[in-house]
Design a protein around this motif. Structure first.
Motif, PDB file in Angstrom:
ATOM      1  N   GLU A  34       0.824  -1.217   0.000  1.00 28.83           N
ATOM      2  CA  GLU A  34       0.000   0.000   0.000  1.00 28.83           C
ATOM      3  C   GLU A  34       0.858   1.267   0.000  1.00 28.83           C
ATOM      4  O   GLU A  34       0.490   2.281   0.584  1.00 28.83           O
ATOM      5  CB  GLU A  34      -0.952   0.012   1.217  1.00 28.83           C
ATOM      6  N   PHE A  35       2.010   1.170  -0.627  1.00 29.35           N
ATOM      7  CA  PHE A  35       2.911   2.317  -0.759  1.00 29.35           C
ATOM      8  C   PHE A  35       2.256   3.317  -1.706  1.00 29.35           C
ATOM      9  O   PHE A  35       1.856   2.965  -2.811  1.00 29.35           O
ATOM     10  CB  PHE A  35       4.235   1.809  -1.335  1.00 29.35           C
ATOM     11  N   ASP A  36       2.106   4.577  -1.256  1.00 27.68           N
ATOM     12  CA  ASP A  36       1.357   5.523  -2.093  1.00 27.68           C
ATOM     13  C   ASP A  36       2.148   6.801  -2.348  1.00 27.68           C
ATOM     14  O   ASP A  36       3.336   6.890  -2.040  1.00 27.68           O
ATOM     15  CB  ASP A  36      -0.006   5.815  -1.462  1.00 27.68           C
ATOM     16  N   SER A  37       1.466   7.791  -2.915  1.00 31.33           N
ATOM     17  CA  SER A  37       2.144   9.031  -3.323  1.00 31.33           C
ATOM     18  C   SER A  37       2.758   9.757  -2.125  1.00 31.33           C
ATOM     19  O   SER A  37       3.827  10.360  -2.241  1.00 31.33           O
ATOM     20  CB  SER A  37       1.156   9.943  -4.044  1.00 31.33           C
ATOM     21  N   VAL A  38       2.079   9.699  -0.981  1.00 28.46           N
ATOM     22  CA  VAL A  38       2.622  10.333   0.218  1.00 28.46           C
ATOM     23  C   VAL A  38       3.929   9.647   0.622  1.00 28.46           C
ATOM     24  O   VAL A  38       4.925  10.304   0.945  1.00 28.46           O
ATOM     25  CB  VAL A  38       1.596  10.268   1.373  1.00 28.46           C
ATOM     26  N   ASP A  39       3.938   8.311   0.560  1.00 25.40           N
ATOM     27  CA  ASP A  39       5.152   7.561   0.899  1.00 25.40           C
ATOM     28  C   ASP A  39       6.282   7.882  -0.074  1.00 25.40           C
ATOM     29  O   ASP A  39       7.450   7.969   0.323  1.00 25.40           O
ATOM     30  CB  ASP A  39       4.880   6.048   0.862  1.00 25.40           C
ATOM     31  N   ALA A  40       5.936   8.035  -1.353  1.00 25.21           N
ATOM     32  CA  ALA A  40       6.957   8.323  -2.355  1.00 25.21           C
ATOM     33  C   ALA A  40       7.677   9.632  -2.029  1.00 25.21           C
ATOM     34  O   ALA A  40       8.906   9.723  -2.130  1.00 25.21           O
ATOM     35  CB  ALA A  40       6.323   8.394  -3.751  1.00 25.21           C
ATOM     36  N   ILE A  41       6.918  10.623  -1.607  1.00 25.56           N
ATOM     37  CA  ILE A  41       7.520  11.926  -1.248  1.00 25.56           C
ATOM     38  C   ILE A  41       8.419  11.762  -0.023  1.00 25.56           C
ATOM     39  O   ILE A  41       9.526  12.295   0.042  1.00 25.56           O
ATOM     40  CB  ILE A  41       6.410  12.965  -1.007  1.00 25.56           C
ATOM     41  N   GLU A  42       7.937  10.994   0.950  1.00 27.99           N
ATOM     42  CA  GLU A  42       8.741  10.746   2.154  1.00 27.99           C
ATOM     43  C   GLU A  42      10.023   9.986   1.801  1.00 27.99           C
ATOM     44  O   GLU A  42      11.090  10.243   2.358  1.00 27.99           O
ATOM     45  CB  GLU A  42       7.924   9.929   3.167  1.00 27.99           C
ATOM     46  N   LEU A  43       9.900   9.049   0.854  1.00 27.85           N
ATOM     47  CA  LEU A  43      11.075   8.270   0.446  1.00 27.85           C
ATOM     48  C   LEU A  43      12.138   9.176  -0.180  1.00 27.85           C
ATOM     49  O   LEU A  43      13.328   9.047   0.109  1.00 27.85           O
ATOM     50  CB  LEU A  43      10.663   7.169  -0.539  1.00 27.85           C
ATOM     51  N   LEU A  44      11.690  10.104  -1.025  1.00 25.91           N
ATOM     52  CA  LEU A  44      12.646  11.025  -1.649  1.00 25.91           C
ATOM     53  C   LEU A  44      13.373  11.859  -0.597  1.00 25.91           C
ATOM     54  O   LEU A  44      14.581  12.112  -0.715  1.00 25.91           O
ATOM     55  CB  LEU A  44      11.933  11.918  -2.670  1.00 25.91           C
ATOM     56  N   LEU A  45      12.642  12.282   0.432  1.00 23.63           N
ATOM     57  CA  LEU A  45      13.291  13.020   1.529  1.00 23.63           C
ATOM     58  C   LEU A  45      14.333  12.142   2.222  1.00 23.63           C
ATOM     59  O   LEU A  45      15.419  12.606   2.568  1.00 23.63           O
ATOM     60  CB  LEU A  45      12.247  13.468   2.558  1.00 23.63           C
ATOM     61  N   GLY A  46      13.963  10.869   2.415  1.00 15.81           N
ATOM     62  CA  GLY A  46      14.890   9.926   3.051  1.00 15.81           C
ATOM     63  C   GLY A  46      16.147   9.730   2.216  1.00 15.81           C
ATOM     64  O   GLY A  46      17.266   9.642   2.748  1.00 15.81           O
ATOM     65  N   ILE A  47      15.969   9.667   0.896  1.00 15.21           N
ATOM     66  CA  ILE A  47      17.119   9.498   0.001  1.00 15.21           C
ATOM     67  C   ILE A  47      18.009  10.747   0.056  1.00 15.21           C
ATOM     68  O   ILE A  47      19.237  10.649   0.071  1.00 15.21           O
ATOM     69  CB  ILE A  47      16.632   9.201  -1.439  1.00 15.21           C
ATOM     70  N   GLU A  48      17.379  11.920   0.118  1.00 17.39           N
ATOM     71  CA  GLU A  48      18.177  13.162   0.219  1.00 17.39           C
ATOM     72  C   GLU A  48      19.020  13.166   1.492  1.00 17.39           C
ATOM     73  O   GLU A  48      20.192  13.562   1.480  1.00 17.39           O
ATOM     74  CB  GLU A  48      17.252  14.379   0.196  1.00 17.39           C
ATOM     75  N   ARG A  49      18.415  12.716   2.572  1.00 20.37           N
ATOM     76  CA  ARG A  49      19.168  12.683   3.845  1.00 20.37           C
ATOM     77  C   ARG A  49      20.322  11.677   3.743  1.00 20.37           C
ATOM     78  O   ARG A  49      21.430  11.943   4.202  1.00 20.37           O
ATOM     79  CB  ARG A  49      18.228  12.290   5.001  1.00 20.37           C
ATOM     80  N   PHE A  50      20.041  10.534   3.124  1.00 19.21           N
ATOM     81  CA  PHE A  50      21.055   9.477   2.967  1.00 19.21           C
ATOM     82  C   PHE A  50      22.233   9.987   2.138  1.00 19.21           C
ATOM     83  O   PHE A  50      23.398   9.801   2.495  1.00 19.21           O
ATOM     84  CB  PHE A  50      20.381   8.263   2.331  1.00 19.21           C
ATOM     85  N   LEU A  51      21.927  10.680   1.042  1.00 22.70           N
ATOM     86  CA  LEU A  51      22.985  11.158   0.149  1.00 22.70           C
ATOM     87  C   LEU A  51      23.573  12.491   0.606  1.00 22.70           C
ATOM     88  O   LEU A  51      24.573  12.957   0.040  1.00 22.70           O
ATOM     89  CB  LEU A  51      22.420  11.326  -1.280  1.00 22.70           C
ATOM     90  N   LYS A  52      22.917  13.085   1.607  1.00 21.42           N
ATOM     91  CA  LYS A  52      23.313  14.432   2.066  1.00 21.42           C
ATOM     92  C   LYS A  52      23.374  15.382   0.873  1.00 21.42           C
ATOM     93  O   LYS A  52      24.322  16.183   0.726  1.00 21.42           O
ATOM     94  CB  LYS A  52      24.650  14.395   2.796  1.00 21.42           C
ATOM     95  N   SER A  53      22.376  15.261   0.016  1.00 22.17           N
ATOM     96  CA  SER A  53      22.369  16.053  -1.216  1.00 22.17           C
ATOM     97  C   SER A  53      20.915  16.249  -1.658  1.00 22.17           C
ATOM     98  O   SER A  53      20.119  15.310  -1.640  1.00 22.17           O
ATOM     99  CB  SER A  53      23.150  15.303  -2.305  1.00 22.17           C
ATOM    100  N   GLU A  54      20.612  17.470  -2.068  1.00 23.67           N
ATOM    101  CA  GLU A  54      19.259  17.776  -2.509  1.00 23.67           C
ATOM    102  C   GLU A  54      19.027  17.228  -3.914  1.00 23.67           C
ATOM    103  O   GLU A  54      19.928  17.315  -4.769  1.00 23.67           O
ATOM    104  CB  GLU A  54      19.091  19.294  -2.508  1.00 23.67           C
TER     105      GLU A  54
END
Lengths: 89, 412
Positions: A34-54
């Motif tokens: 049930e991964f949805d559009s809200v989760d996708a946005i949260e995932l992108l934020l998580g990836i930014e934090r992981f890469l320390k890059s916007e």
């Protein structure tokens, strides 16, 4: 950064942020978890934090077609490559 | 225009005086107050003169999956919990819930102030990197219709959505507009109610308007004091209430338990001052409600007054009740038990009235010891009465000059 390291961190994000334990790497995230559009946005934020890059707007758009963990790992590998090239340029 | 009959087939409330029906009825019968000391919030509480709050101080066992939790602030937790309990209690067929013939009318005063507070902390924190943390989820948690749409999401409800946000008349409008929606055939059932979470911002607003109780900070249970000579203002509270309204024939055919019938509703505006109560406006709402219900004044035997415990509001309301009803029906100010639960008060007071209607008693106005002589002309409920209620009027009035009147009839 190796593919294995990226996979471990993505699985960490899924466990920590989405309460999804050990997702199948090729499962359709929407259909199975049930991964949805809200989760996708949260995932992108998580990836930014992981890469320390916007992420750029275009990079975020590229993520919209992603459906599986393996595709996420492919996507992050691509981001890492681009940033590596930029660093060495 | 004659419409279809509308009945109440389930209800649930989270209140400062209890969550289950048994707890709430017990509190009403024993005169238990849900008003407690204001909690330290490390922001506003130390500046607020009123140090009391109608508090839900017991744990509520929320059991929501993350897919639902992720878009919910505290207010939506309350709303979804009472909605869940109502749907469980009603036993509607699952295919009906998602058919588009069930709608939702649910609101709150201003979404989730807890989430909004965090957004503003980030906004005024000044760190550019943190701005990006304000995302879609924060909006979904804090937007004014967050309660209604979190309910539709959780249960797959695809019918109409009405999300009133008219402060103290939020949930009485939800029930009233839900009633009209079913009565006139736009939906066959409506899940209606309201919720508000613990919030010191609301206390600060009323405190600055000098509308809050301050004289009983050392004795929280003694305030608010609707209609009493010693009343000194309202007490802000939290809670949630939900009812299921159904078209009568559908409810009858499926063998639903019918808790009561909504027989009338009125809503108007004072057309002027946005704060001060208005006797003419309130009186007109009471008359319009009776007209909608096709009832005479002598057919109403109980009034749940809005009665917040403010100096002027209670006097104006007593005058309006007297102008319309004389001294006939028993009048109780239920906020004496739990303070003013804001957007949820109309629904909670409707549910408490239903409980009393079913059990055949009338709870007194808690803390009403000596009626103010300017409020004394109506028939106050001064003690617990073992007495049936046939028809009840639930009255609520809000900032902005909005007035509502719901008329509920015992189903026999």
């Amino acid at each position: 950064m190796t593919r294995e390291q990226i996979t471990v961190e993505i699985l960490n994000i899924f466990r920590r942020e989405f309460e999804i334990e050990q997702p199948g790497l090729d499962n359709d995230l929407r259909e199975t978890y049930e991964f949805d559009s809200v989760d996708a946005i949260e995932l992108l934020l998580g990836i930014e934090r992981f890469l320390k890059s916007e992420l750029t707007h275009d990079e975020k758009k590229m993520a919209m077609g992603i459906r599986t963990i393996n595709q996420i790992v492919d996507y992050v590998e691509g981001l890492v490559r681009v940033r590596g090239r930029e660093t060495h340029a | 225009m004659k419409g279809r009959r509308v009945v109440i087939t389930a209800c649930s409330a989270i209140t400062p005086i209890g969550h289950t029906r048994a707890e709430i009825v017990d509190s009403l019968r024993r005169g238990v107050s849900g008003v407690k000391p204001l909690r330290e919030d490390h922001l506003l509480s130390k500046f607020i003169h009123s140090q009391v709050f109608g508090t839900v101080d017991y744990p509520v066992d929320f059991d929501f999956r993350r897919t639902y939790r992720k878009t919910m602030g505290p207010v939506a937790y309350y709303a979804c919990q009472v909605a869940k309990e109502v749907l469980d209690q009603a036993g509607l067929p699952p295919q009906f819930v998602t058919s588009g013939r069930l709608g939702v009318a649910f609101g709150s005063t201003h979404g989730s102030p807890t989430v909004q507070r965090e957004i503003y902390k980030t906004f005024f924190g000044g760190a550019q990197s943190e701005f990006r943390a304000i995302g879609a989820v924060d909006y979904l948690k804090s937007m004014v219709h967050t309660t209604a749409v979190n309910i539709t999401k959780m249960f797959g409800i695809t019918g109409r959505v009405i999300s009133s946000s008219t402060a103290c008349t939020t949930s009485s409008q939800s029930i009233g507009f839900g009633y009209e929606t079913v009565k006139y055939g736009m939906q066959d059932a409506m899940l209606c109610g309201g919720a508000d979470e613990y919030d010191t911002t609301t206390v600060a607003v009323f405190d600055n308007l000098m509308a809050c109780s301050t004289a009983f900070n050392d004795r929280p249970r003694c305030t608010p004091r609707p209609f009493d000579r010693q009343r000194d203002g309202l007490v802000v509270g939290e809670g949630a209430g939900a009812v299921l309204l159904e078209e009568y024939e559908q409810a009858r055919k499926r063998g639903a338990a019918i808790l009561g019938e909504v027989v009338g509703f009125a809503c108007n505006n004072n057309g002027g001052d946005l704060i001060l109560p208005n006797r003419a406006g309130i009186s007109e709402t009471l008359r319009l409600g009776l007209k909608d219900a096709a009832l005479g004044v002598d057919e109403v035997d109980f009034i749940s007054a809005h009665a917040t415990g403010t100096k002027m509001g209670d006097v104006i309301e007593a005058q309006a009740i007297h102008a319309v009803y004389g001294g006939g029906p028993f009048v109780t100010g239920l906020k004496g038990y739990m303070g003013h639960t804001m957007g949820s008060c109309g629904a909670i007071e409707t549910i408490l009235t239903l409980y009393m209607m079913q059990d055949g008693f009338i709870a007194p106005t808690l803390n009403l010891e000596e009626p103010d002589e300017r409020c004394a002309m109506i028939r106050h409920t001064m003690r617990l009465r073992e007495q049936p209620i046939r028809v009840a009027s639930i009255q609520n009035f809000a900032f902005g000059g909005v007035n509502t009147n719901l008329l509920i009839k015992r189903f026999v």
